[in-house]
Design a protein around this motif. Structure first.
Motif, short mmCIF file in Angstrom:
data_model
loop_
_atom_site.label_atom_id
_atom_site.label_comp_id
_atom_site.label_asym_id
_atom_site.label_seq_id
_atom_site.Cartn_x
_atom_site.Cartn_y
_atom_site.Cartn_z
N THR A 40 0.75 -1.14 -0.27
CA THR A 40 -0.09 0.47 0.16
C THR A 40 0.31 1.04 0.05
OG1 THR A 40 -1.55 -1.22 1.36
CG2 THR A 40 -2.13 1.52 0.73
N GLU A 42 1.62 4.97 -0.14
CA GLU A 42 1.07 6.89 0.29
C GLU A 42 0.58 7.43 -1.01
OE1 GLU A 42 2.30 9.60 3.90
OE2 GLU A 42 3.27 10.21 2.52
N VAL A 51 -4.41 6.75 3.56
CA VAL A 51 -3.30 6.50 4.62
C VAL A 51 -3.56 4.75 4.57
CG1 VAL A 51 -3.93 8.48 6.12
CG2 VAL A 51 -5.88 6.81 6.05
N GLY A 52 -4.74 4.04 3.96
CA GLY A 52 -4.38 2.84 3.98
C GLY A 52 -5.85 2.27 2.68
N TRP A 91 -8.34 -4.11 6.12
CA TRP A 91 -7.77 -2.95 6.34
C TRP A 91 -6.10 -3.08 6.68
CZ3 TRP A 91 -7.78 2.21 6.36
CH2 TRP A 91 -6.41 2.90 6.50
N LYS A 93 -2.79 -0.71 6.13
CA LYS A 93 -1.89 0.80 6.06
C LYS A 93 -0.89 1.00 5.19
CE LYS A 93 1.30 -0.12 9.59
NZ LYS A 93 1.34 -0.05 10.92
N ASP A 135 -7.36 9.98 4.49
CA ASP A 135 -6.72 11.58 6.43
C ASP A 135 -7.82 11.85 6.67
OD1 ASP A 135 -6.37 13.13 4.25
OD2 ASP A 135 -4.67 14.27 4.57
#
Length: 160
Positions: A40, A42, A51-52, A91, A93, A135
């Protein structure tokens, strides 16, 4: 004695282990293990920072599509010995692996070509969906460009 081909596909909510995937394809009859690790990243999307990712899958169909993927790989590269793909759900990140795959073969060229085809075919046909989370806590479902139904579909030639 001829070693049996082995295919491993796993969807998991747990962090992925690169070593576990590599070990799953290890073979005394193979001189190459080709790997792909998708993480993942950014990204900035419309001035929002990713953010994920949140992954979901239709698991029974994913298993079926994975079997088809392995059949296709072996039809093109008969020397491929073992295939292992682990994909995260839930999830993930930034910086963590979303997918780890490895393919073993006697020689590197077959494995390297097969791994490229495998990730493209996985993204195009295995029913796994991702949602980017930003974010500001906003989110957006994303489509893979490899999917034939994608509005951003990229036409790629199959690896030979």
């Amino acid at each position: 004695m001829c070693e049996q081909q082995r295919d491993v596909f796993r969807l998991s909510h747990d962090k992925l282990s690169v070593q576990e995937v590599a070990d799953a394809v290890n073979s005394a009859s193979c001189g190459a293990v080709s790997m792909f690790i998708g993480t993942t990243r950014e990204d900035m999307v419309d001035s929002k920072k990713v953010v994920g990712l949140e992954y979901e899958a239709y698991e029974p169909m994913a298993q079926s599509e994975f079997s088809r993927l392995c059949d296709d790989i072996r039809a093109r590269w008969p020397n491929v010995k073992h295939v292992c793909i682990h994909h995260r759900l839930g999830w993930v990140k930034v910086g963590e692996a979303s997918v780890v795959m490895a393919i073993s073969s006697p020689h590197r060229s077959d494995g390297q070509q097969a791994i490229q085809q495998a990730i493209s075919q996985l993204k195009a046909s295995v029913p796994i969906w991702k949602k980017e989370v930003y974010d500001d806590q906003d989110s957006s479902w994303k489509e893979n460009q490899e999917c034939c139904w994608s509005s951003h579909a990229v036409q790629t030639k199959p690896a030979v």
